[in-house]
Scaffold this active site. Structure first.
Site, PDB file in Angstrom:
ATOM      1  CB  SER A 125      -0.894   0.009   1.243  1.00 12.47           C
ATOM      2  OG  SER A 125      -1.815  -1.046   1.183  1.00 12.47           O
ATOM      3  CG  HIS A 146      -1.415   0.347  -4.441  1.00 10.26           C
ATOM      4  ND1 HIS A 146      -1.725   1.638  -4.081  1.00 10.26           N
ATOM      5  CD2 HIS A 146      -2.016  -0.453  -3.518  1.00 10.26           C
ATOM      6  CE1 HIS A 146      -2.478   1.611  -2.996  1.00 10.26           C
ATOM      7  NE2 HIS A 146      -2.669   0.365  -2.640  1.00 10.26           N
ATOM      8  CD  GLU A 158      -0.677   4.739  -6.351  1.00  9.27           C
ATOM      9  OE1 GLU A 158      -0.732   5.968  -6.215  1.00  9.27           O
ATOM     10  OE2 GLU A 158      -0.907   3.948  -5.402  1.00  9.27           O
ATOM     11  CG  ASN A 199      -3.162   3.891   0.189  1.00  2.53           C
ATOM     12  OD1 ASN A 199      -4.379   4.026   0.239  1.00  2.53           O
ATOM     13  ND2 ASN A 199      -2.586   2.714   0.002  1.00  2.53           N
TER      14      ASN A 199
HETATM   15  N1  LIG Z   1      -7.001  -4.695   1.858  1.00  2.00           N
HETATM   16  C1  LIG Z   1      -6.931  -3.699   0.981  1.00  2.00           C
HETATM   17  O1  LIG Z   1      -7.926  -2.996   0.689  1.00  2.00           O
HETATM   18  C2  LIG Z   1      -5.645  -3.412   0.265  1.00  2.00           C
HETATM   19  C3  LIG Z   1      -5.681  -2.600  -0.874  1.00  2.00           C
HETATM   20  C4  LIG Z   1      -4.498  -2.386  -1.601  1.00  2.00           C
HETATM   21  C5  LIG Z   1      -3.309  -2.965  -1.146  1.00  2.00           C
HETATM   22  N2  LIG Z   1      -3.304  -3.728  -0.016  1.00  2.00           N
HETATM   23  C6  LIG Z   1      -2.038  -4.330   0.384  1.00  2.00           C
HETATM   24  O2  LIG Z   1      -2.039  -5.684  -0.056  1.00  2.00           O
HETATM   25  C7  LIG Z   1      -1.251  -6.466   0.832  1.00  2.00           C
HETATM   26  C8  LIG Z   1      -2.082  -7.606   1.354  1.00  2.00           C
HETATM   27  O3  LIG Z   1      -3.187  -7.059   2.046  1.00  2.00           O
HETATM   28  P1  LIG Z   1      -4.475  -7.944   2.380  1.00  2.00           P
HETATM   29  O4  LIG Z   1      -5.511  -6.987   2.838  1.00  2.00           O
HETATM   30  O5  LIG Z   1      -4.770  -8.876   1.260  1.00  2.00           O
HETATM   31  O6  LIG Z   1      -3.925  -8.779   3.633  1.00  2.00           O
HETATM   32  P2  LIG Z   1      -4.513 -10.118   4.264  1.00  2.00           P
HETATM   33  O7  LIG Z   1      -4.040 -10.157   5.661  1.00  2.00           O
HETATM   34  O8  LIG Z   1      -5.977 -10.238   3.968  1.00  2.00           O
HETATM   35  O9  LIG Z   1      -3.770 -11.273   3.435  1.00  2.00           O
HETATM   36  C9  LIG Z   1      -2.405 -11.522   3.489  1.00  2.00           C
HETATM   37  C10 LIG Z   1      -2.181 -13.015   3.304  1.00  2.00           C
HETATM   38  O10 LIG Z   1      -0.776 -13.252   3.192  1.00  2.00           O
HETATM   39  C11 LIG Z   1      -0.522 -14.507   3.815  1.00  2.00           C
HETATM   40  N3  LIG Z   1       0.910 -14.599   4.083  1.00  2.00           N
HETATM   41  C12 LIG Z   1       1.619 -14.062   5.112  1.00  2.00           C
HETATM   42  N4  LIG Z   1       2.925 -14.365   4.974  1.00  2.00           N
HETATM   43  C13 LIG Z   1       3.040 -15.095   3.823  1.00  2.00           C
HETATM   44  C14 LIG Z   1       4.139 -15.701   3.138  1.00  2.00           C
HETATM   45  N5  LIG Z   1       5.382 -15.615   3.618  1.00  2.00           N
HETATM   46  N6  LIG Z   1       3.896 -16.394   2.006  1.00  2.00           N
HETATM   47  C15 LIG Z   1       2.626 -16.509   1.526  1.00  2.00           C
HETATM   48  N7  LIG Z   1       1.544 -15.957   2.137  1.00  2.00           N
HETATM   49  C16 LIG Z   1       1.757 -15.260   3.269  1.00  2.00           C
HETATM   50  C17 LIG Z   1      -1.420 -14.526   5.035  1.00  2.00           C
HETATM   51  O11 LIG Z   1      -1.630 -15.854   5.505  1.00  2.00           O
HETATM   52  C18 LIG Z   1      -2.688 -13.860   4.488  1.00  2.00           C
HETATM   53  O12 LIG Z   1      -3.622 -14.825   4.023  1.00  2.00           O
HETATM   54  C19 LIG Z   1      -0.755  -5.510   1.909  1.00  2.00           C
HETATM   55  O13 LIG Z   1       0.510  -5.031   1.553  1.00  2.00           O
HETATM   56  C20 LIG Z   1      -1.782  -4.399   1.875  1.00  2.00           C
HETATM   57  O14 LIG Z   1      -1.280  -3.176   2.377  1.00  2.00           O
HETATM   58  C21 LIG Z   1      -4.442  -3.987   0.698  1.00  2.00           C
END
Ligand SMILES: NC(=O)c1ccc[n+]([C@@H]2O[C@H](COP(=O)([O-])OP(=O)(O)OC[C@H]3O[C@@H](n4cnc5c(N)ncnc54)[C@H](O)[C@@H]3O)[C@@H](O)[C@H]2O)c1
Length: 249
Positions: A125, A146, A158, A199
């Site tokens: 993010s 992103h 992005e 963001n």
């Molecule tokens: N949620 C949003 O709206 C959003 C939007 C844009 C970007 N992001 C970014 O996307 C990324 C993920 O966010 P999210 O909301 O999907 O998080 P989330 O917690 O829902 O999912 C992350 C997943 O990664 C897994 N994980 C952790 N370590 C791992 C590894 N070493 N190998 C494989 N899997 C692993 C976890 O088990 C989990 O299922 C973050 O960087 C977040 O900032 C999130």
């Protein structure tokens, strides 16, 4: 056909974002391998890609995909606990939680496991892409991509280039994002500030919304409604926080 049209795509992390991203790339025609360290997360992602509001079945009901397009997309996604399988792809999108140490470790592991020519993208993010590039021996093939939630429906892309990101890497990712139906905008990495463009501006808005609530000017529901009515936002600032954390079922 350009190279980008036939890439295999790996997704690391099958959470709110990774599951939706895997669904999006598969629906765009890319063989996609999505992995997670948690079997439970893989099960939820598999189910959500099917049954959630923006899943494949729902997309057929809403007329966004034909039944056969949805079937083809299903057939292109592999959900697996094997990191190496996802890392073996031509373009790998990292979607692990927003912790820099975790992401740097994943980039180190990807650099060791992925084909030499593979592009490594982060859905961070806002952490600097140059930091992720520095954890690898291939800074020219590291980039930010992103996405916004829900990944399958939001056109947001992005694309964040660090000083070392090659033009070829940028062009490939822009092309893939376009094929996924997104509207890619290339921006520059800025290690001095977390959050790229979207963001940083979103954060400023949330901080102000929280201050307005703290001052007792209006409650969360009233602030949400005012912003929707005034600016035609799809949801208000506090509803956005909830959706980003738990997905849009
Ligand atoms: N949620 C949003 O709206 C959003 C939007 C844009 C970007 N992001 C970014 O996307 C990324 C993920 O966010 P999210 O909301 O999907 O998080 P989330 O917690 O829902 O999912 C992350 C997943 O990664 C897994 N994980 C952790 N370590 C791992 C590894 N070493 N190998 C494989 N899997 C692993 C976890 O088990 C989990 O299922 C973050 O960087 C977040 O900032 C999130």
């Amino acid at each position: 056909m350009s190279r980008s049209a036939s890439l295999r795509i790996g997704v690391i992390g099958a959470g709110v974002m990774g599951g939706g991203i895997a669904q999006s790339t598969a629906a765009a025609g890319y063989a996609t391998i999505c992995t997670d360290i948690s079997e439970a997360a893989l099960d939820v992602a598999r189910r959500d890609s099917e049954e959630s509001r923006f899943g494949l079945a729902g997309s057929v009901q809403r007329g966004k995909l034909t039944a056969s397009e949805a079937d083809d997309a299903r057939g292109r996604i592999t959900w697996t606990g094997e990191f190496e399988a996802a890392a073996s792809c031509d373009l790998v999108i990292e979607c692990v939680p927003e912790r820099l140490d975790l992401k740097l470790g994943v980039f180190r592991d990807l650099d060791a496991a992925a084909p030499e020519a593979a592009i490594l993208a982060s859905n961070t993010s806002g952490f600097p892409i140059v930091a992720m590039a520095g954890a690898t021996t291939r800074p020219d093939r590291v980039i930010g991509w992103h996405w916004a939630s829900p990944a399958f429906v939001m056109k947001f892309a992005e694309i964040v280039v660090a000083p070392g990101t090659s033009d070829e890497t940028r062009d490939s990712v822009v092309e893939v994002a376009g094929r996924c139906g997104k509207n890619p905008i290339v921006v520059k990495d800025n290690p001095m500030a977390w959050g790229f463009v979207a963001n940083r501006i979103y954060g400023a808005m949330l901080r102000e919304a929280a201050r307005v609530a703290e001052e007792g000017v209006a409650d969360h529901a009233e602030i949400n409604q005012l912003m929707v009515d005034c600016f035609r936002w799809p949801v208000g600032p506090f509803a956005m926080i909830k959706g980003a954390g738990s997905g849009w079922k």
